[in-house]
Design an enzyme around this catalytic site. Structure first.
Site, PDB file in Angstrom:
ATOM      1  N   TRP A 100       0.824  -1.215   0.000  1.00 23.94           N
ATOM      2  CA  TRP A 100       0.000   0.000   0.000  1.00 23.94           C
ATOM      3  C   TRP A 100       0.853   1.258   0.000  1.00 23.94           C
ATOM      4  O   TRP A 100       0.528   2.243  -0.691  1.00 23.94           O
ATOM      5  CB  TRP A 100      -0.993  -0.020   1.164  1.00 23.94           C
ATOM      6  CG  TRP A 100      -2.001  -1.113   0.981  1.00 23.94           C
ATOM      7  CD1 TRP A 100      -2.096  -2.266   1.705  1.00 23.94           C
ATOM      8  CD2 TRP A 100      -2.996  -1.202  -0.044  1.00 23.94           C
ATOM      9  NE1 TRP A 100      -3.104  -3.055   1.192  1.00 23.94           N
ATOM     10  CE2 TRP A 100      -3.668  -2.428   0.139  1.00 23.94           C
ATOM     11  CE3 TRP A 100      -3.391  -0.368  -1.095  1.00 23.94           C
ATOM     12  CZ2 TRP A 100      -4.717  -2.841  -0.697  1.00 23.94           C
ATOM     13  CZ3 TRP A 100      -4.434  -0.778  -1.920  1.00 23.94           C
ATOM     14  CH2 TRP A 100      -5.073  -1.995  -1.715  1.00 23.94           C
ATOM     15  N   ASP A 168      -1.005   6.431   6.734  1.00 24.88           N
ATOM     16  CA  ASP A 168      -2.123   5.612   6.274  1.00 24.88           C
ATOM     17  C   ASP A 168      -2.365   4.580   7.384  1.00 24.88           C
ATOM     18  O   ASP A 168      -1.605   3.626   7.531  1.00 24.88           O
ATOM     19  CB  ASP A 168      -1.766   4.923   4.949  1.00 24.88           C
ATOM     20  CG  ASP A 168      -2.859   3.951   4.494  1.00 24.88           C
ATOM     21  OD1 ASP A 168      -3.837   3.744   5.240  1.00 24.88           O
ATOM     22  OD2 ASP A 168      -2.716   3.384   3.389  1.00 24.88           O
ATOM     23  N   LYS A 192     -12.202  -1.718   8.208  1.00 30.91           N
ATOM     24  CA  LYS A 192     -11.489  -2.794   8.919  1.00 30.91           C
ATOM     25  C   LYS A 192     -11.795  -2.723  10.421  1.00 30.91           C
ATOM     26  O   LYS A 192     -12.545  -3.529  10.925  1.00 30.91           O
ATOM     27  CB  LYS A 192     -10.008  -2.721   8.617  1.00 30.91           C
ATOM     28  CG  LYS A 192      -9.752  -2.961   7.118  1.00 30.91           C
ATOM     29  CD  LYS A 192      -8.396  -2.508   6.701  1.00 30.91           C
ATOM     30  CE  LYS A 192      -8.251  -2.353   5.219  1.00 30.91           C
ATOM     31  NZ  LYS A 192      -8.415  -3.604   4.451  1.00 30.91           N
TER      32      LYS A 192
END
Ligand code: PMP
Length: 354
Positions: A100, A168, A192
């Site tokens: 990511w 992030d 999540k």
């Protein structure tokens, strides 16, 4: 529910949250309409929005010089959004510890200059102790991914890094406390630890926000001025975020989930270490994620069998990401102790048969 969902996200939600959602889909708190139909300009929704922000402030101990913004477009939109909202006179670097962070770097450099700093999981503890080793010189903002969901690599002690950070936090926000001293901007998709897809939470230090001529949805300062209501926000996803954060606060807040993830991940990693003849753990101990436990079987046939039998036993979502293979067990906040005990029982009986 009869399935144990250890998926990497969208992830499982606590049953108590689902029950409230269920009631309010038919009719929102005796108001005569569904939560799905609510106007974002209504007092009721503004109240939901305010309470959601308050919950996040309480849960994450957000200092008063930070703003909270709810956006659409997922964490992926932030690659573009951030790159367009950092003044070109400022320097950025991207710490890449997995997929990511790499994607963020690749998007950044389509828009602005940025320096890539690649770090293996074995080098992370040294980096935390002395980031100057890799950063060389200070950069205005260092982008990091606190938890690399695919590789299972977590940068837990990022508050020790001496640099302003853009984080992030998509796959571990709300699972441990951190110090805000060096955080200029943290963002996370809700799906999540905090809810469902559709809303991304951004928490932004005031000095990060600069005025610019960006078009509407790329304009951070305008979006902040309108308090997430510049256009229609993802009302239902924000509502679920409110319910999940209510539930987290009732359960004991981030401290509770920090201990829970510590206990759950330790139990799963310990079992894997016991069966090291059959499985390997690709991530160095210091950097092992407490949210996504990643491992590989040494024998591909046995891995296939493990996945088949896990499905037969109602365990879902544990096949590793298609780019890396293997197994990934995600232990987000809504995974409770009985679920982990069930998983461990299944794993130990599987390993004992080998
Ligand atoms: N960053 C991290 C750490 C992620 O885990 C994910 C999604 N799994 C993303 C970014 C991309 O998120 P989205 O799909 O919300 O754009």
């Amino acid at each position: 529910m009869n399935k144990y969902n250890f998926s990497p996200g969208p992830a499982t939600l606590d049953n108590s949250v689902l029950e409230i959602v269920n009631q309010n889909i038919l009719e929102y708190e005796n108001e005569g309409f569904s939560i799905l139909e609510i106007s974002h300009r209504s007092d009721i929704f503004e109240n939901i929005l305010e309470n959601t922000k308050k919950n996040l402030k309480d849960l994450l101990n957000i200092p008063s010089n930070y703003k909270i913004l709810f956006l659409q477009g997922g964490a992926t939109f932030h690659n573009t959004f951030l790159a367009h909202n950092i003044n070109l006179k400022k320097s950025t670097s991207n710490l890449v510890t997995g997929t990511w962070g790499k994607k963020t770097y690749e998007d950044f450099v389509k828009i602005r200059d940025s320096k890539e700093i690649f770090l293996k999981s074995s080098d992370i503890s040294e980096f935390i102790k002395d980031p100057s080793l890799a950063v060389n010189q200070k950069t205005d903002y260092l982008h990091i991914t606190s938890n690399e969901t695919i590789e299972g690599i977590q940068l837990r002690n990022f508050d020790q890094i001496e640099n302003d950070l853009i984080v992030d936090g998509s796959s571990d926000i709300g699972s441990y406390k951190f110090d805000w001293n060096n955080v200029a901007y943290i963002y996370a998709g809700a799906q999540k630890n905090l809810g469902i897809p559709g809303v991304t939470i951004s928490i932004i230090r005031e000095d990060f926000i600069e005025q610019n001529e960006n078009p509407t949805y790329l304009n951070l300062s305008k979006l902040i001025d309108k308090d997430s209501l510049l256009n229609t926000p993802p009302t239902f996803s924000i509502y679920v975020l409110k319910l999940v954060t209510d539930w987290m606060l009732n359960a004991g807040g981030v401290e509770y989930f920090e201990k829970q993830s510590q206990d759950h991940s330790t139990n799963v990693y310990s079992m894997l270490s016991k069966y090291s003849d059959h499985v390997s753990l690709p991530v160095e101990e210091y950097a092992r994620s407490k949210m996504n436990v990643v491992f590989n079987f040494k024998n591909e046939q046995i891995e296939k069998l493990f996945l088949e039998e896990s499905l037969e036993n109602n365990i879902i979502g544990i096949k590793g990401h298609r780019s890396v293979g293997g197994i990934r067990i995600s232990l987000y906040n809504s995974i409770d102790k009985p679920a982990v005990e069930y998983l461990l029982k299944f794993m130990s009986s599987f390993f004992e048969k080998l």
